[in-house]
Design a protein around this motif. Structure first.
Motif, mmCIF file in Angstrom:
data_model
loop_
_atom_site.group_PDB
_atom_site.id
_atom_site.type_symbol
_atom_site.label_atom_id
_atom_site.label_comp_id
_atom_site.label_asym_id
_atom_site.label_seq_id
_atom_site.Cartn_x
_atom_site.Cartn_y
_atom_site.Cartn_z
ATOM 1 N N UNK A 138 59.639 53.069 38.886
ATOM 2 C CA UNK A 138 58.604 52.696 39.857
ATOM 3 C C UNK A 138 59.211 52.152 41.146
ATOM 4 N N UNK A 139 60.351 51.504 41.036
ATOM 5 C CA UNK A 139 60.985 50.936 42.227
ATOM 6 C C UNK A 139 61.463 52.015 43.198
ATOM 7 N N UNK A 140 61.482 53.273 42.750
ATOM 8 C CA UNK A 140 61.856 54.380 43.627
ATOM 9 C C UNK A 140 60.745 54.716 44.614
ATOM 10 N N UNK A 141 59.538 54.195 44.369
ATOM 11 C CA UNK A 141 58.386 54.386 45.274
ATOM 12 C C UNK A 141 58.158 55.864 45.592
ATOM 13 N N UNK A 142 57.997 56.677 44.550
ATOM 14 C CA UNK A 142 57.783 58.101 44.766
ATOM 15 C C UNK A 142 56.439 58.384 45.429
ATOM 16 N N UNK A 143 55.402 57.644 45.056
ATOM 17 C CA UNK A 143 54.107 57.743 45.732
ATOM 18 C C UNK A 143 53.292 56.491 45.410
ATOM 19 N N UNK A 144 52.345 56.132 46.297
ATOM 20 C CA UNK A 144 51.566 54.899 46.113
ATOM 21 C C UNK A 144 50.450 55.054 45.097
ATOM 22 N N UNK A 145 49.931 53.927 44.668
ATOM 23 C CA UNK A 145 48.799 53.935 43.746
ATOM 24 C C UNK A 145 47.595 54.595 44.428
ATOM 25 N N UNK A 146 46.684 55.181 43.645
ATOM 26 C CA UNK A 146 45.528 55.873 44.232
ATOM 27 C C UNK A 146 44.689 55.011 45.167
ATOM 28 N N UNK A 147 44.480 53.738 44.826
ATOM 29 C CA UNK A 147 43.576 52.928 45.650
ATOM 30 C C UNK A 147 44.137 52.659 47.043
ATOM 31 N N UNK A 148 45.421 52.875 47.245
ATOM 32 C CA UNK A 148 46.010 52.693 48.569
ATOM 33 C C UNK A 148 45.378 53.652 49.579
ATOM 34 N N UNK A 149 44.856 54.768 49.090
ATOM 35 C CA UNK A 149 44.239 55.759 49.970
ATOM 36 C C UNK A 149 42.757 55.490 50.223
ATOM 37 N N UNK A 175 54.415 45.365 47.905
ATOM 38 C CA UNK A 175 55.283 46.527 47.794
ATOM 39 C C UNK A 175 55.173 47.313 46.511
ATOM 40 N N UNK A 176 54.950 46.622 45.375
ATOM 41 C CA UNK A 176 54.922 47.329 44.096
ATOM 42 C C UNK A 176 53.805 48.354 44.025
ATOM 43 N N UNK A 177 52.768 48.194 44.834
ATOM 44 C CA UNK A 177 51.641 49.129 44.826
ATOM 45 C C UNK A 177 52.028 50.507 45.348
ATOM 46 N N UNK A 178 53.187 50.617 45.947
ATOM 47 C CA UNK A 178 53.622 51.891 46.505
ATOM 48 C C UNK A 178 54.552 52.646 45.562
ATOM 49 N N UNK A 179 54.627 52.149 44.349
ATOM 50 C CA UNK A 179 55.363 52.849 43.303
ATOM 51 C C UNK A 179 54.444 53.073 42.119
ATOM 52 N N UNK A 180 53.657 54.126 42.160
ATOM 53 C CA UNK A 180 52.679 54.386 41.109
ATOM 54 C C UNK A 180 53.284 55.090 39.895
#
Length: 270
Positions: free
Chosen positions: A140-151, A166-171
């Motif tokens: 998750x720390x690689x931040x491949x894509x954010x959690x859905x609610x970020x959009x 920041x952790x929300x950007x590693x879904x």
């Protein structure tokens, strides 16, 4: 220091567990310094380092957030979704994490399993949980894509997204799904090992896996993860659990490779 402490704990378990057993029932699992020390150390290391990496994650600039079009096709419909009630429900499901230990404790108290088996099984369960958690945090720390609610562009989802750290950007991938399937596999494996002739084995497996699947569905409904996150989390949790169980089964096939100056081979012990 951590490695020395783990080694002492395992040594104590190795000495104490054979005494704490009922010899009238078969032994299903066994501990060993050679196996458990590296596994426990790896679980501790990945969990600590993974937590550090996740804690260091930063909130990217809005223009740096991946576009929805860059998500996998089957994940795109989930982008922007958020449900606080589903999020809380998936967290409450953590109480089922005690099921393997509750079932193991019941079997021991009922005289169906040895105390040493229950102790070994409990340590195995902790190892599996630590390892899957560490792997999850590292990925998750690689931040491949954010959690859905970020959009989310409006409603509660948008409000939560504004406050997200920041952790929300590693879904990728779902830690809840990984942990849930770890619990499910350990529950089913214990029941199958201790009660191999029980007509309820299929029911226990079906119930455990269904409960784990429900956790995954709730994470998607909550807007915390995409289907891909949940599927991969389920596979990771299942894979780690089966690996830990097989490593400790007393009846497991032991395979080793050997090589000499002009020869090589494979040895299997049953």
């Amino acid at each position: 220091m951590i490695f020395d402490g783990l080694k002492r704990i395992l040594c104590v378990c190795a000495v104490a567990i054979p005494v704490w057993s009922q010899t009238s029932v078969p032994l299903h699992y066994e501990l060993s310094i050679k196996t458990d020390l590296p596994v426990a150390a790896l679980g501790v290391f990945t969990s600590i380092f993974g937590n550090y990496r996740v804690g260091e994650m930063s909130v990217p600039a809005r223009e740096d957030i991946p576009k929805i079009s860059r998500l996998l096709p089957w994940d795109r419909p989930i982008a922007g979704r958020y449900s606080e009630s589903a999020d809380k429900a998936s967290d409450y499901a953590a109480v089922f994490g005690l099921m393997p230990l509750a079932l193991g404790g019941y079997s021991w108290l009922a005289g169906d399993a040895r105390g040493s088996d229950f102790a070994s099984y409990s340590l195995m369960f902790v190892e599996a949980l630590a390892l899957q958690n560490g792997v999850n945090l590292m990925v998750r720390s690689l931040a491949l894509w954010p959690r859905p609610y970020i959009y989310a562009e409006s409603g509660d989802g948008a409000k939560v997204a504004v406050k997200a750290d920041g952790e929300a950007y590693g879904s990728f991938f779902s830690g809840h799904a990984s942990a849930a399937f770890t619990v499910a596999v350990f529950t089913g494996e214990w029941f199958s090992e201790v009660y191999p002739n029980s007509p309820h084995k299929s029911l226990v497996w079906a119930g455990s896996l269904s409960a784990a699947g429900l956790v995954g569905v709730l994470r998607i409904a909550a807007g915390k993860h995409y289907p891909t996150d949940v599927i991969v989390g389920a596979l990771v949790g299942t894979g780690i659990s089966f690996s830990i169980v097989e490593l400790h089964k007393k009846t497991a096939q032991r395979i080793s490779l050997w090589a000499g100056f002009n020869s090589a081979g494979l040895t299997a012990r049953f």
